[in-house]
Design a protein around this motif. Structure first.
Motif, PDB file in Angstrom:
ATOM      1  N   ALA A  69       0.838  -1.203   0.000  1.00 59.34           N
ATOM      2  CA  ALA A  69       0.000   0.000   0.000  1.00 59.34           C
ATOM      3  C   ALA A  69       0.872   1.253   0.000  1.00 59.34           C
ATOM      4  O   ALA A  69       0.551   2.256  -0.653  1.00 59.34           O
ATOM      5  CB  ALA A  69      -0.929  -0.009   1.211  1.00 59.34           C
ATOM      6  N   TRP A  70       1.983   1.208   0.732  1.00 58.69           N
ATOM      7  CA  TRP A  70       2.949   2.316   0.755  1.00 58.69           C
ATOM      8  C   TRP A  70       3.540   2.549  -0.633  1.00 58.69           C
ATOM      9  O   TRP A  70       3.664   3.683  -1.095  1.00 58.69           O
ATOM     10  CB  TRP A  70       4.025   1.995   1.787  1.00 58.69           C
ATOM     11  CG  TRP A  70       5.397   2.550   1.552  1.00 58.69           C
ATOM     12  CD1 TRP A  70       6.413   1.961   0.856  1.00 58.69           C
ATOM     13  CD2 TRP A  70       5.929   3.799   2.028  1.00 58.69           C
ATOM     14  NE1 TRP A  70       7.540   2.758   0.870  1.00 58.69           N
ATOM     15  CE2 TRP A  70       7.266   3.890   1.579  1.00 58.69           C
ATOM     16  CE3 TRP A  70       5.408   4.843   2.789  1.00 58.69           C
ATOM     17  CZ2 TRP A  70       8.088   4.973   1.864  1.00 58.69           C
ATOM     18  CZ3 TRP A  70       6.224   5.930   3.071  1.00 58.69           C
ATOM     19  CH2 TRP A  70       7.546   5.991   2.614  1.00 58.69           C
ATOM     20  N   LEU A  71       3.899   1.468  -1.322  1.00 62.22           N
ATOM     21  CA  LEU A  71       4.561   1.582  -2.620  1.00 62.22           C
ATOM     22  C   LEU A  71       3.638   2.085  -3.725  1.00 62.22           C
ATOM     23  O   LEU A  71       4.097   2.699  -4.694  1.00 62.22           O
ATOM     24  CB  LEU A  71       5.128   0.219  -3.036  1.00 62.22           C
ATOM     25  CG  LEU A  71       6.356  -0.298  -2.280  1.00 62.22           C
ATOM     26  CD1 LEU A  71       6.656  -1.732  -2.699  1.00 62.22           C
ATOM     27  CD2 LEU A  71       7.564   0.595  -2.519  1.00 62.22           C
ATOM     28  N   LYS A  72       2.352   1.832  -3.599  1.00 64.18           N
ATOM     29  CA  LYS A  72       1.408   2.138  -4.677  1.00 64.18           C
ATOM     30  C   LYS A  72       1.400   3.608  -5.072  1.00 64.18           C
ATOM     31  O   LYS A  72       1.089   3.945  -6.214  1.00 64.18           O
ATOM     32  CB  LYS A  72      -0.007   1.715  -4.272  1.00 64.18           C
ATOM     33  CG  LYS A  72      -0.305   0.246  -4.491  1.00 64.18           C
ATOM     34  CD  LYS A  72      -1.759  -0.043  -4.135  1.00 64.18           C
ATOM     35  CE  LYS A  72      -2.076  -1.525  -4.325  1.00 64.18           C
ATOM     36  NZ  LYS A  72      -3.480  -1.824  -3.940  1.00 64.18           N
ATOM     37  N   SER A  73       1.700   4.479  -4.140  1.00 68.58           N
ATOM     38  CA  SER A  73       1.562   5.912  -4.417  1.00 68.58           C
ATOM     39  C   SER A  73       2.875   6.585  -4.811  1.00 68.58           C
ATOM     40  O   SER A  73       2.946   7.808  -4.880  1.00 68.58           O
ATOM     41  CB  SER A  73       0.973   6.617  -3.193  1.00 68.58           C
ATOM     42  OG  SER A  73       1.761   6.358  -2.050  1.00 68.58           O
ATOM     43  N   TYR A  74       3.926   5.805  -5.064  1.00 67.89           N
ATOM     44  CA  TYR A  74       5.194   6.411  -5.481  1.00 67.89           C
ATOM     45  C   TYR A  74       4.995   7.246  -6.748  1.00 67.89           C
ATOM     46  O   TYR A  74       4.281   6.854  -7.668  1.00 67.89           O
ATOM     47  CB  TYR A  74       6.232   5.323  -5.767  1.00 67.89           C
ATOM     48  CG  TYR A  74       7.045   4.880  -4.571  1.00 67.89           C
ATOM     49  CD1 TYR A  74       6.497   4.826  -3.301  1.00 67.89           C
ATOM     50  CD2 TYR A  74       8.369   4.488  -4.721  1.00 67.89           C
ATOM     51  CE1 TYR A  74       7.238   4.400  -2.208  1.00 67.89           C
ATOM     52  CE2 TYR A  74       9.130   4.055  -3.637  1.00 67.89           C
ATOM     53  CZ  TYR A  74       8.558   4.014  -2.387  1.00 67.89           C
ATOM     54  OH  TYR A  74       9.300   3.592  -1.315  1.00 67.89           O
ATOM     55  N   ASP A  75       5.647   8.390  -6.774  1.00 63.49           N
ATOM     56  CA  ASP A  75       5.611   9.282  -7.937  1.00 63.49           C
ATOM     57  C   ASP A  75       6.981   9.238  -8.611  1.00 63.49           C
ATOM     58  O   ASP A  75       7.925   9.872  -8.148  1.00 63.49           O
ATOM     59  CB  ASP A  75       5.274  10.708  -7.485  1.00 63.49           C
ATOM     60  CG  ASP A  75       5.422  11.733  -8.604  1.00 63.49           C
ATOM     61  OD1 ASP A  75       5.459  11.330  -9.790  1.00 63.49           O
ATOM     62  OD2 ASP A  75       5.503  12.939  -8.290  1.00 63.49           O
ATOM     63  N   TRP A  76       7.084   8.478  -9.684  1.00 57.99           N
ATOM     64  CA  TRP A  76       8.346   8.413 -10.430  1.00 57.99           C
ATOM     65  C   TRP A  76       8.403   9.631 -11.340  1.00 57.99           C
ATOM     66  O   TRP A  76       7.752   9.695 -12.371  1.00 57.99           O
ATOM     67  CB  TRP A  76       8.437   7.116 -11.224  1.00 57.99           C
ATOM     68  CG  TRP A  76       9.768   6.939 -11.887  1.00 57.99           C
ATOM     69  CD1 TRP A  76      10.053   7.084 -13.208  1.00 57.99           C
ATOM     70  CD2 TRP A  76      11.003   6.591 -11.249  1.00 57.99           C
ATOM     71  NE1 TRP A  76      11.388   6.851 -13.440  1.00 57.99           N
ATOM     72  CE2 TRP A  76      11.995   6.546 -12.254  1.00 57.99           C
ATOM     73  CE3 TRP A  76      11.365   6.323  -9.928  1.00 57.99           C
ATOM     74  CZ2 TRP A  76      13.327   6.236 -11.977  1.00 57.99           C
ATOM     75  CZ3 TRP A  76      12.689   6.012  -9.651  1.00 57.99           C
ATOM     76  CH2 TRP A  76      13.654   5.971 -10.662  1.00 57.99           C
ATOM     77  N   ASN A  77       9.189  10.610 -10.938  1.00 59.17           N
ATOM     78  CA  ASN A  77       9.164  11.908 -11.585  1.00 59.17           C
ATOM     79  C   ASN A  77      10.312  12.053 -12.577  1.00 59.17           C
ATOM     80  O   ASN A  77      11.469  11.810 -12.239  1.00 59.17           O
ATOM     81  CB  ASN A  77       9.245  13.008 -10.528  1.00 59.17           C
ATOM     82  CG  ASN A  77       8.806  14.345 -11.073  1.00 59.17           C
ATOM     83  OD1 ASN A  77       9.568  15.013 -11.745  1.00 59.17           O
ATOM     84  ND2 ASN A  77       7.563  14.721 -10.800  1.00 59.17           N
ATOM     85  N   THR A  78       9.989  12.471 -13.780  1.00 60.55           N
ATOM     86  CA  THR A  78      10.998  12.570 -14.846  1.00 60.55           C
ATOM     87  C   THR A  78      11.096  13.983 -15.414  1.00 60.55           C
ATOM     88  O   THR A  78      11.575  14.171 -16.532  1.00 60.55           O
ATOM     89  CB  THR A  78      10.668  11.584 -15.985  1.00 60.55           C
ATOM     90  OG1 THR A  78       9.361  11.880 -16.503  1.00 60.55           O
ATOM     91  CG2 THR A  78      10.692  10.144 -15.484  1.00 60.55           C
TER      92      THR A  78
END
Length: 459
Positions: A246-255
Motif C-alpha cells: 500500500a505504501w509503494l502504490k503511491s510512489y511518484d516516479w518523476n521525470t
C-alpha cells in the motif's frame, strides 16, 4: 568495537547459510570521497557545534532532548532518537567519554521505560508508542500532540543503534541492551494499521489521538517513513507485506528533469531521514529494482533535482542558484513579511522536486538540507556549504553551528536551532566520514529481518 561488528556479521552469515532465501545486509562503510584539509576542518567545526546542541539542550535528569533551543521548548522523541547516536559521535571524536555517553543513554532509556503508558490524555505514550512532544516539567504529553508512529520510529532507530554500539560486559551497557529490547518488543504495531477502506487502507497511520482515535492519514510513499516499514516488519507487524505494498502504490516516479528521474518527494528531509540509519547503497525493494536504481541513488538524484530547481528559480527568489539550495522543513519568515503579492510561511514542510512539484517554496533555505545530503553528493554539497558561509558569514551561524533557516528575499534569519535539523547534520556528516551509524544499525537482527521480509535485495 569493530571486532564485535565482524563477529555479528559472521553469525548472520552462518544463519543465512541455513536459509538460502535470506540476504545478509551490511554497511559499506564511509563514503569514498577525497577531502582536503580545509574540508576536514570545516566538517570538524560543523559537527562539534552541532554536537553541543545534544549536550546542552536536554533535560537535566532524564537527558531527553529538547525539540529546539528556545527556552519554552518541550522534549521531542525524534530529536532524542537522533541524540542517542550523536552521543556516540562525541565519544568517537573525543568530545565526551564513553562513560558519560553510557550514563546519558541509560538515563534516556530509563525515562521511556518508566514513563506512563495508557489511553489517558496526559500519559507519555500508549501501546508502546510515544507522543511527539513531552513536557519538560512532567514528562507527559505536551499540547494536544499526536501519538506519533514515525517519531516513535526515529526514537527506536536511535535505540537500535545504542544496543549494538554499547556492547561491552559493563553492567550499565548490559542494562542499555536490556531496556532497548523491552522498548522495541513492547510496541503494538497493528494498533497503528489504517482501516481496510479508503486511500490509506492498510498503511501505517501517522498517529493516534486519545480524543479522536487514529489520524485520518497513513504513511504512503515516498517520504521519510521508508525506515518505519522496515522497522515494523523487523518487529513482527502482522500483514506488513500488505501494508508495504500500500505504501509503494503511491510512489511518484518523476521525470521532469530528465537527468534525474526518481521517486519524488519535494522536502529533502524525506530523502535523508531513513538513510541516517540504514545504508541503502546497492539496496532496493522490488519497486526500485524495476527502476534500476537503489534508494541511495534515488536520494542523490533528488538532491541534484533540487539544486537544478534552485538554478531555474521559477519564483525569482533572491539568492537561489547552484550554490544556494536546500529547501526542506524549517521555520520561515511568516505572513508578517507578505508584500508585493509574495506569500511567506512559518514552520512548513517546504520542498521542491521541480517547478511543477514544490511545497511552500517562499525563498527560505535551511542549511541542514544540503548538509544532510553530503553522503549522496559531496561534490555539490561542500561547495554549497562553503558558499553559504562566504555569502552570509556569522549572520547564519551561532553557538550550535548553522541556524535553522534564512531567507535572503526578505533579509530574514531564524536564529533558533531545531533538534531534527541538528541531528541529521551531525549524523550524516559522520556517516559520510566513517559510516558509524550505518555500522551499528545494519547489523541489528530487527533491521536484517525487516529488509528481508520486505524483499530488499542487492543489485
Amino acid at each position: 568495537m569493530k571486532l564485535f561488528s565482524k563477529l555479528l556479521i559472521f553469525t548472520l552469515l552462518i544463519s543465512a547459510c541455513n536459509n538460502s532465501q535470506q540476504v545478509v545486509y551490511q554497511s559499506n562503510g564511509k563514503v569514498n570521497y577525497q577531502l582536503t584539509p580545509e574540508d576536514e576542518a570545516l566538517l570538524d567545526s560543523i559537527q562539534q557545534k552541532s554536537f553541543l546542541y545534544f549536550l546542552n539542550e536536554r533535560h537535566p535528569v532524564w537527558d531527553v532532548v529538547k525539540d529546539r533551543a528556545s527556552e519554552w521548548a518541550p522534549s521531542s522523541i525524534a530529536a532524542t532518537g537522533f541524540g542517542i547516536p550523536s552521543l556516540a559521535v562525541g565519544v568517537e571524536r573525543g568530545w565526551i567519554t564513553r562513560e558519560e555517553a553510557v550514563k546519558n543513554t541509560l538515563s534516556i532509556l530509563s525515562f521511556y521505560v518508566n514513563s506512563s503508558q495508557s489511553a489517558d490524555t496526559n500519559a507519555a505514550g500508549y501501546k508502546g508508542f510515544y507522543y511527539h512532544f513531552h513536557r519538560m516539567s512532567t514528562g507527559t504529553r505536551e499540547w494536544r500532540c499526536e501519538l506519533s508512529s514515525v517519531d516513535t520510529g526515529l526514537l527506536m532507530m536511535g535505540i537500535i543503534f545504542a544496543r549494538n554500539y554499547y556492547n561491552t560486559d559493563n553492567p550499565d551497557e548490559q542494562q542499555i541492551r536490556e531496556l532497548a529490547k523491552f522498548l522495541l518488543d513492547r510496541i503494538e504495531w497493528n494498533f497503528m494499521e489504517m482501516p481496510d477502506t479508503g486511500k490509506f487502507a492498510h498503511t501505517i497511520s501517522m498517529g493516534w489521538y486519545p480524543e479522536t482515535g487514529l489520524h485520518n492519514m497513513g504513511w504512503k510513499g515516498y517520504n521519510e517513513a521508508l525506515f518505519l516499514y522496515i522497522l515494523a516488519a523487523g518487529l513482527g507487524m502482522e500483514n506488513i507485506e500488505r501494508s508495504y505494498n500500500a505504501w509503494l502504490k503511491s510512489y511518484d516516479w518523476n521525470t521532469y528533469y530528465k537527468d534525474y528521474p526518481h521517486a519524488a518527494f519535494p522536502p529533502l528531509f524525506g530523502h535523508q531521514f531513513s538513510h541516517i540509519f540504514i545504508d541503502f547503497r546497492g539496496l532496493a525493494d522490488p519497486y526500485m529494482h524495476k527502476k534500476g536504481i537503489d534508494y541511495f541513488e534515488n536520494s542523490r538524484r533528488a538532491t541534484y533535482a533540487q539544486r537544478q530547481y534552485a538554478m531555474d528559480n521559477p519564483h525569482g527568489w533572491v539568492g537561489y542558484d547552484s550554490l544556494c539550495w536546500g529547501i526542506t522543513a524549517s521555520d520561515g519568515p511568516t505572513e508578517l513579511y507578505n508584500s508585493d503579492g509574495k506569500t511567506f510561511y512559518g514552520y512548513a514542510g517546504r520542498g521542491a522536486s521541480n517547478p511543477n512539484l514544490n511545497y511552500f517554496d517562499d525563498g527560505t533555505i535551511a542549511p541542514y538540507a544540503a548538509l544532510s545530503s553530503l553522503p549522496f553528493a559531496p561534490e555539490i554539497v561542500l561547495p554549497t556549504v562553503k558558499s553559504m558561509i562566504d555569502r552570509n558569514g556569522s549572520r547564519i551561524w551561532g553557538k550550535y553551528g548553522f541556524y535553522d533557516a534564512f531567507n535572503n528575499t526578505v533579509n530574514w534569519v531564524n536564529d533558533d536551532f531545531i533538534g531534527i535539523a541538528q541531528g541529521p547534520t551531525l549524523l550524516m556528516i559522520e556517516n559520510f566520514r566513517t559510516g558509524l551509524v550505518w555500522e551499528y544499525v545494519m547489523i541489528d537482527p530487527v533491521i536484517q529481518r525487516g529488509l528481508n521480509t520486505l524483499g530488499f535485495k542487492y543489485f
